[in-house]
Design an enzyme around this catalytic site. Sequence first.
Site, PDB file in Angstrom:
ATOM      1  CE  LYS A  91      -3.277   3.059   0.943  1.00 54.71           C
ATOM      2  NZ  LYS A  91      -3.913   3.079   2.256  1.00 54.71           N
TER       3      LYS A  91
ATOM      4  CG  HIS B 207      -1.683   6.623   3.100  1.00 55.23           C
ATOM      5  ND1 HIS B 207      -1.600   7.960   3.458  1.00 55.23           N
ATOM      6  CD2 HIS B 207      -2.941   6.229   3.425  1.00 55.23           C
ATOM      7  CE1 HIS B 207      -2.751   8.345   3.983  1.00 55.23           C
ATOM      8  NE2 HIS B 207      -3.581   7.312   3.976  1.00 55.23           N
TER       9      HIS B 207
ATOM     10  CG  HIS C 138     -10.182   6.398  -0.161  1.00 51.11           C
ATOM     11  ND1 HIS C 138      -9.143   6.971  -0.823  1.00 51.11           N
ATOM     12  CD2 HIS C 138      -9.700   6.040   1.058  1.00 51.11           C
ATOM     13  CE1 HIS C 138      -8.080   6.962  -0.054  1.00 51.11           C
ATOM     14  NE2 HIS C 138      -8.397   6.403   1.088  1.00 51.11           N
TER      15      HIS C 138
ATOM     16  CG  HIS D 210      -5.463  12.259   6.700  1.00 49.52           C
ATOM     17  ND1 HIS D 210      -4.711  11.256   6.141  1.00 49.52           N
ATOM     18  CD2 HIS D 210      -6.755  12.009   6.361  1.00 49.52           C
ATOM     19  CE1 HIS D 210      -5.507  10.445   5.473  1.00 49.52           C
ATOM     20  NE2 HIS D 210      -6.747  10.870   5.599  1.00 49.52           N
TER      21      HIS D 210
END
EC number: 3.5.1.5
Length: 573
Positions: free
Chosen positions: A222, A224, A277, A325
Site C-alpha cells: 500500500k 499512502h 476510495h 490525517h
Amino acid sequence: MSFDMDHEQFASFYGPTTGDSVRLGDTDLFAKIEKDLTVHGQESLFGGGKVLRDGMGVSATETRAENPMVADLIISDAIIIDWTGIYKADIGIRDGKILAIGKGGNPDVMDNVDFIVGASTEAISGEGMIVTAGGIDLHVHYITPSIAQAALDNGITTLFGGGTGPANGTRSATCNPGAWYTHRMLQAVDNAPINYGLMAKGSGSRPELIGEQIEAGCAAIKTHEDWGATAAGIENSIAAANKYDVQYAVHTDSLNEGGFVENTINAFNGNTVHTFHTEGAGGGHAPDIMVVAGQDNVLPSSTTPTNPYCKNTLDELFYMTMVCHNLNPKIPDDVAFAESRIRKQTEAAEDVLQDMGALSMMTSDAQAMGRVGEVAMRCWQLASKMKKVRGPLDGDSKYDDNNRIKRYVAKYTINPAICNGISDYVGSIEVGKYADLNIWDPKYFGTKPDMVIKNGMITYGIAGDPSSSLPTPEPVLERFLYGAEGRAVNHTCVTYVSQYAYDHGIKEQLGLNKTILPVHNTRSLTKANMKLNNYTPKTIEIDPQTYDVKIDGKLITCDAAPTLPLTQRYYLY
C-alpha cells in the site's frame, strides 16, 4: 397418492422456493429464488418428529472415515445469495470446506442426494434463512484488536490492512512498517478469530525497501500520500508487487504536489492497481482522482464514509479528515487540505458509478474515516437508494432485484477476494472453498447475522443468557462462540502471507499456530475480472471548477438521501 400442501404452509415449513421473493431487511430490495436444488417431499428437516433421524434422513450405515461424501455439517433448505446466483439448496460442509451444494440426506431412502447426512453430521436449520459468503474488507487500519469483533458483527470474516496500533502512522495509513513490525503483527493476530492479511508500506525509491516487507510476510503493498505517494514510490512498489505476486494498492496525492492524476496513471504503466476510495473524499488527487475508474488496469473501490451519499455526509467528512490525517484546525493550510477532499458532486456521482458497476468493490477504511462494522450494511443501503433513484436494473422487475443484488454482494465478497489473490480459498459459495459463511434472518439482512461460520465452525453469532434454561432468553447478544476459542482458532481462521514468506517457512520461523495460506494470481488482473462490476467508461470527466462528473459525456449525479434503511430500526443505541 402425493400430498398437496398450501404454498404458504410449505414456505413456513421449508422456506420459500423457486419463484418466491424475499425482502432484504427493510430495504426496497427483493431477492427472487431462481431455482431450488432440494427435492420436494424429501426435505432434510431437523427436529423432533422430523426427517433428520437415524435411518430416515440420516444414513444408518455410512461412516465419515469410509465415505468422503459424509458431511460434518448440513445447512438445510437455505436461500443462497451469491454472485453465482440466488437459489435454494442444502449446503454440506466437511473438513472446513464446502463439500457440496444441492440435496443432502440419506441416499438409501431419498432421491438425487448430492451429499450424505450421517451419524457424524451436525445440523443447522436454514429454512427461511439467507446464506452469504463471509465479507472481505481490504482497507482496514489495524488500530485496535477489537476491530475483529466489530467486523464479525456485520459478517466480515477477512481483513486486509496494516498498522501497529494507535500510532499516528497507523491512524493515517493502512500499511505495515518494516520486517520487525510485520513479524510482531503476524504474531499478534495469531489468535484472532478472523482472517488477516498485512499490507507493506509502499514508500521508497528502491524495490528492495518494499520487498523486505513482503519477504517478512506481508501479503499486499500500500502506497499512502501521508508517507508520500510519488511516482518513484508507485513505480518501485509496483516492481516489488510484480516480483512477489502480491496486490498493489494506492491512496494518491490529494495535494497534487508530486504530480497530477495523469502522472499517477503514467506511473501505473498499465500494471494492475487497486485504487482506494476512488471518489477522493478519503484521499487522492483533488478533484479528479475518480477518472482512474476508466482505466482497464485499475480495480477501483469505495469506502463506507461516502456511500451512500446522504444529507449528513459532508459535515461528517470534514472532522473525520482532520482527525485521521493529524491535521491542526488552527492551521489554515491544514483546513484547506481537508476541505479540498470533500465535494458533494463527486460523492453523488460515486453512488451512481457503484450502481453501474464502474466501481467494483466496497471497503471500510476502518477507524480512519470508515467503520468496519458497516461494510455490508452500507452496500445494501446504497443498493436500495439506487433502486429508488435509478429504478430496476436491466433484467430486474417487480419483486425481482436479483441483478442488482448479485452486483452488490460481489462488491464485498468475490471481487475483493479476486483482487487480493485469495479467491481460490474464500469469497463465494462454491464447492471446494473454505466455509466462511453468514446466516441471516431476512428481516435482519445486512445488519446482524444470526451466525458467522468460519471454516465450517460457528465462530460468532446470536446467543442468549448463558445462565438461562434455554438459548433464547435475553440478553440476546452477538457473542464469540466455540470456533473463536482455544486452539480451534488455528483451524477456523487464516493468516494470508506472500508466496515467498509461505515457501520460506514463515509459520515455523515465527512459531505461528494459525492456518497460513499464500496469496497468488494478482498481477494480471484487469477490470474485466471484477464479477458483475466490470463496466469501464470510455471517458470520465470532472470539471475542475464545478466538480461535476460526466460519464461518456453524460452528467452523473443524484440527490443526498434524507433517510436510509437498515438504520435505527435495528440499532437503538
